[in-house]
Design a protein around this motif. Structure first.
Motif, PDB file in Angstrom:
ATOM      1  N   TYR A  92      97.792  48.996  73.732  1.00  0.00           N
ATOM      2  CA  TYR A  92      99.044  48.663  73.065  1.00  0.00           C
ATOM      3  C   TYR A  92     100.123  49.706  73.338  1.00  0.00           C
ATOM      4  CZ  TYR A  92      96.111  45.318  70.620  1.00  0.00           C
ATOM      5  OH  TYR A  92      95.247  44.288  70.322  1.00  0.00           O
ATOM      6  N   ARG A  93      99.989  50.421  74.454  1.00  0.00           N
ATOM      7  CA  ARG A  93     101.024  51.389  74.807  1.00  0.00           C
ATOM      8  C   ARG A  93     102.364  50.670  74.989  1.00  0.00           C
ATOM      9  NH1 ARG A  93      98.526  53.807  80.076  1.00  0.00           N
ATOM     10  NH2 ARG A  93      97.837  51.622  80.150  1.00  0.00           N
ATOM     11  N   THR A  94     103.440  51.353  74.649  1.00  0.00           N
ATOM     12  CA  THR A  94     104.760  50.735  74.767  1.00  0.00           C
ATOM     13  C   THR A  94     105.078  50.402  76.217  1.00  0.00           C
ATOM     14  OG1 THR A  94     105.354  52.235  72.952  1.00  0.00           O
ATOM     15  CG2 THR A  94     107.106  50.858  73.855  1.00  0.00           C
ATOM     16  N   THR A  95     104.594  51.204  77.148  1.00  0.00           N
ATOM     17  CA  THR A  95     104.784  50.883  78.558  1.00  0.00           C
ATOM     18  C   THR A  95     104.077  49.575  78.919  1.00  0.00           C
ATOM     19  OG1 THR A  95     102.982  52.448  78.962  1.00  0.00           O
ATOM     20  CG2 THR A  95     105.220  53.204  79.438  1.00  0.00           C
ATOM     21  N   THR A  96     102.942  49.322  78.293  1.00  0.00           N
ATOM     22  CA  THR A  96     102.223  48.067  78.537  1.00  0.00           C
ATOM     23  C   THR A  96     102.987  46.887  77.950  1.00  0.00           C
ATOM     24  OG1 THR A  96     100.110  49.226  78.542  1.00  0.00           O
ATOM     25  CG2 THR A  96     100.042  46.854  78.225  1.00  0.00           C
ATOM     26  N   LEU A  97     103.584  47.067  76.771  1.00  0.00           N
ATOM     27  CA  LEU A  97     104.425  46.006  76.200  1.00  0.00           C
ATOM     28  C   LEU A  97     105.570  45.679  77.147  1.00  0.00           C
ATOM     29  CD1 LEU A  97     104.757  47.264  72.500  1.00  0.00           C
ATOM     30  CD2 LEU A  97     102.946  45.855  73.504  1.00  0.00           C
ATOM     31  N   ALA A  98     106.154  46.715  77.744  1.00  0.00           N
ATOM     32  CA  ALA A  98     107.245  46.504  78.701  1.00  0.00           C
ATOM     33  C   ALA A  98     106.756  45.722  79.916  1.00  0.00           C
ATOM     34  CB  ALA A  98     107.826  47.850  79.129  1.00  0.00           C
TER      35      ALA A  98
ATOM     36  N   ASP B 234     104.326  43.651  79.961  1.00  0.00           N
ATOM     37  CA  ASP B 234     104.136  42.262  79.539  1.00  0.00           C
ATOM     38  C   ASP B 234     105.419  41.464  79.753  1.00  0.00           C
ATOM     39  OD1 ASP B 234     101.519  42.737  78.697  1.00  0.00           O
ATOM     40  OD2 ASP B 234     102.053  42.887  76.571  1.00  0.00           O
ATOM     41  N   LEU B 235     106.539  42.044  79.342  1.00  0.00           N
ATOM     42  CA  LEU B 235     107.811  41.326  79.449  1.00  0.00           C
ATOM     43  C   LEU B 235     108.200  41.108  80.908  1.00  0.00           C
ATOM     44  CD1 LEU B 235     109.804  43.053  76.564  1.00  0.00           C
ATOM     45  CD2 LEU B 235     108.531  40.907  76.492  1.00  0.00           C
ATOM     46  N   ILE B 236     107.990  42.109  81.743  1.00  0.00           N
ATOM     47  CA  ILE B 236     108.297  41.945  83.169  1.00  0.00           C
ATOM     48  C   ILE B 236     107.393  40.886  83.784  1.00  0.00           C
ATOM     49  CG2 ILE B 236     108.374  43.102  85.400  1.00  0.00           C
ATOM     50  CD1 ILE B 236     110.609  43.925  83.432  1.00  0.00           C
ATOM     51  N   ALA B 237     106.120  40.886  83.399  1.00  0.00           N
ATOM     52  CA  ALA B 237     105.188  39.881  83.920  1.00  0.00           C
ATOM     53  C   ALA B 237     105.586  38.481  83.470  1.00  0.00           C
ATOM     54  CB  ALA B 237     103.765  40.199  83.470  1.00  0.00           C
ATOM     55  N   LEU B 238     106.078  38.358  82.254  1.00  0.00           N
ATOM     56  CA  LEU B 238     106.535  37.055  81.777  1.00  0.00           C
ATOM     57  C   LEU B 238     107.739  36.568  82.580  1.00  0.00           C
ATOM     58  CD1 LEU B 238     106.090  37.575  77.942  1.00  0.00           C
ATOM     59  CD2 LEU B 238     104.947  35.834  79.317  1.00  0.00           C
ATOM     60  N   ILE B 239     108.642  37.482  82.923  1.00  0.00           N
ATOM     61  CA  ILE B 239     109.771  37.115  83.784  1.00  0.00           C
ATOM     62  C   ILE B 239     109.247  36.559  85.099  1.00  0.00           C
ATOM     63  CG2 ILE B 239     111.758  38.007  85.074  1.00  0.00           C
ATOM     64  CD1 ILE B 239     112.143  40.050  82.787  1.00  0.00           C
ATOM     65  N   ASP B 240     108.258  37.244  85.679  1.00  0.00           N
ATOM     66  CA  ASP B 240     107.642  36.778  86.932  1.00  0.00           C
ATOM     67  C   ASP B 240     107.088  35.369  86.774  1.00  0.00           C
ATOM     68  OD1 ASP B 240     108.146  39.093  88.367  1.00  0.00           O
ATOM     69  OD2 ASP B 240     106.215  40.004  87.868  1.00  0.00           O
ATOM     70  N   HIS B 241     106.270  35.177  85.753  1.00  0.00           N
ATOM     71  CA  HIS B 241     105.540  33.925  85.610  1.00  0.00           C
ATOM     72  C   HIS B 241     106.426  32.780  85.126  1.00  0.00           C
ATOM     73  CE1 HIS B 241     101.410  35.240  86.516  1.00  0.00           C
ATOM     74  NE2 HIS B 241     101.839  36.415  86.101  1.00  0.00           N
ATOM     75  N   LEU B 242     107.586  33.112  84.598  1.00  0.00           N
ATOM     76  CA  LEU B 242     108.555  32.078  84.246  1.00  0.00           C
ATOM     77  C   LEU B 242     109.461  31.736  85.428  1.00  0.00           C
ATOM     78  CD1 LEU B 242     109.352  33.342  80.657  1.00  0.00           C
ATOM     79  CD2 LEU B 242     108.340  31.124  81.214  1.00  0.00           C
TER      80      LEU B 242
ATOM     81  N   ARG C  13     101.633  40.786  72.403  1.00  0.00           N
ATOM     82  CA  ARG C  13     100.185  40.915  72.581  1.00  0.00           C
ATOM     83  C   ARG C  13      99.478  41.230  71.261  1.00  0.00           C
ATOM     84  NH1 ARG C  13      97.663  44.778  76.451  1.00  0.00           N
ATOM     85  NH2 ARG C  13      98.858  43.554  77.953  1.00  0.00           N
ATOM     86  N   GLY C  14      98.426  40.469  71.016  1.00  0.00           N
ATOM     87  CA  GLY C  14      97.641  40.642  69.810  1.00  0.00           C
ATOM     88  C   GLY C  14      98.077  39.813  68.627  1.00  0.00           C
ATOM     89  N   TYR C  15      99.330  39.320  68.657  1.00  0.00           N
ATOM     90  CA  TYR C  15      99.840  38.497  67.563  1.00  0.00           C
ATOM     91  C   TYR C  15      99.449  37.039  67.790  1.00  0.00           C
ATOM     92  CZ  TYR C  15     102.832  42.164  65.536  1.00  0.00           C
ATOM     93  OH  TYR C  15     103.306  43.297  64.920  1.00  0.00           O
ATOM     94  N   LEU C  16      98.920  36.386  66.760  1.00  0.00           N
ATOM     95  CA  LEU C  16      98.570  34.979  66.840  1.00  0.00           C
ATOM     96  C   LEU C  16      99.779  34.142  67.277  1.00  0.00           C
ATOM     97  CD1 LEU C  16      96.080  33.146  66.032  1.00  0.00           C
ATOM     98  CD2 LEU C  16      97.326  32.710  63.919  1.00  0.00           C
TER      99      LEU C  16
ATOM    100  N   TRP D  11     109.728  46.610  67.606  1.00  0.00           N
ATOM    101  CA  TRP D  11     108.886  46.932  68.763  1.00  0.00           C
ATOM    102  C   TRP D  11     109.356  46.210  70.020  1.00  0.00           C
ATOM    103  CZ3 TRP D  11     105.954  50.818  69.828  1.00  0.00           C
ATOM    104  CH2 TRP D  11     105.340  51.531  68.793  1.00  0.00           C
ATOM    105  N   GLY D  12     109.920  45.027  69.857  1.00  0.00           N
ATOM    106  CA  GLY D  12     110.473  44.327  71.014  1.00  0.00           C
ATOM    107  C   GLY D  12     111.620  45.096  71.635  1.00  0.00           C
ATOM    108  N   ALA D  13     112.408  45.795  70.794  1.00  0.00           N
ATOM    109  CA  ALA D  13     113.487  46.634  71.313  1.00  0.00           C
ATOM    110  C   ALA D  13     112.920  47.836  72.060  1.00  0.00           C
ATOM    111  CB  ALA D  13     114.389  47.094  70.171  1.00  0.00           C
ATOM    112  N   ALA D  14     111.877  48.460  71.486  1.00  0.00           N
ATOM    113  CA  ALA D  14     111.244  49.587  72.175  1.00  0.00           C
ATOM    114  C   ALA D  14     110.714  49.156  73.539  1.00  0.00           C
ATOM    115  CB  ALA D  14     110.115  50.160  71.319  1.00  0.00           C
TER     116      ALA D  14
END
Length: 286
Positions: free
Chosen positions: A72-78, A80-88, A59-62, A100-103
């Motif tokens: 940009y909370r780390t919980t929100t980044l997490a 994002d990844l779960i939502a991407l799993i859903d939408h994929l 999020r936020g990266y071009l 940050w991807g590891a976090a």
């Protein structure tokens, strides 16, 4: 490889993809200063073995959308990844996260372990180890996080063609392929709002960790199988930080030390990194 776009968690994400659409899903999440392009070798190696490999621009990266709410909370980044799993369209996936991807991967494992087959966390130890038992040397290495809190951090990093940013990345790595890695980062950060978005990850840390949910997720035992990969010569996260943490992985952990690598393990030693990821994936139950 051309990015495509997908809506998830209220944002439009740019994605790089390789491999069959019906293969087991592996999400590769980048960190700072980085983009999804640093995972191209990993994506291709995964695709060659039949995995559906997807690397989002965080999020936020071009070219991913900048969140209007500045979250940009780390919980929100997490999430994002779960939502991407859903939408994929996958029930479960493996997250391969760097920096940050590891976090975000650690947090996702704490928040939604039911959606993950496992996690690969590169260049970041368990968050409890980092937060509660940092070495003295690591406190010095991580002092840049405090500098990023200052209002003038954007100006500092971008001055003289991003000289400070380049110097930071150089200090963290062995310099292998660093120019190619940083080129899309700097191209994106030339838009000041993109640089502010990336610094927002650091500026949101207090808000993340001072919340009950964020602290619990950061310090929880990892309940899914895990693999931790780190470069022995990492100038950002010292090799000593990966010792004495096995008890924090309730479902087991394999630790892979890459001798001739710094912070950007997936770029500096791409074949060794991909081999370690594939070995871990092959060990997971179907």
């Amino acid at each position: 490889m051309t990015p495509r776009f997908l809506e998830a968690n209220g944002l439009s994400f740019g994605l790089l993809e390789a491999g069959p659409a019906d293969g087991p899903l592996v999400l590769c999440a980048h960190g700072f200063p980085d983009t999804a392009w640093s995972f191209v070798h990993t994506l291709q190696a995964l695709a060659n073995e039949g995995y559906r490999a997807v690397a989002p621009f965080m999020r936020g990266y071009l070219p991913t959308q900048i969140p209007a709410d500045g979250d940009y909370r780390t919980t929100t980044l997490a999430r994002d990844l779960i939502a991407l799993i859903d939408h994929l369209g996958a029930e479960r996936a493996v997250i391969v996260g760097h920096d940050w991807g590891a976090a975000a991967a650690y947090m996702a494992a704490a928040l939604r372990p039911d959606r993950l087959r496992g996690v690969v966390c590169a260049s970041v130890p368990h968050l409890r180890r980092f937060l509660l038992r940092p070495s003295g040397a690591q406190l010095l290495r991580s002092s840049y996080m405090l500098r990023f809190q200052w209002p003038d951090a954007e100006a500092h990093l971008s001055a003289n063609d991003f000289a400070a940013l380049r110097a930071l990345a150089q200090r963290w790595s062995l310099g292998a392929a660093l120019d190619a890695t940083l080129a899309p980062v700097i191209a994106g950060f030339s838009e000041r709002a993109r640089l502010s978005a990336a610094l927002g990850y650091y500026r949101a840390l207090p808000r993340t960790l001072f919340s009950a949910e964020g602290w619990q997720a950061a310090t929880a035992l990892v309940s899914v199988p895990a693999c931790v990969i780190h470069g022995v010569r990492d100038g950002c996260m010292g090799a000593e930080m990966f010792a004495g943490q096995n008890h924090l992985y309730a479902a087991g952990v394999r630790t892979v030390r890459i001798e001739r690598a710094g912070h950007y393990v997936q770029v500096e030693q791409p074949q060794q990194f991909a081999t370690a990821v594939l070995a871990f994936l092959s060990s997971l139950p179907a």
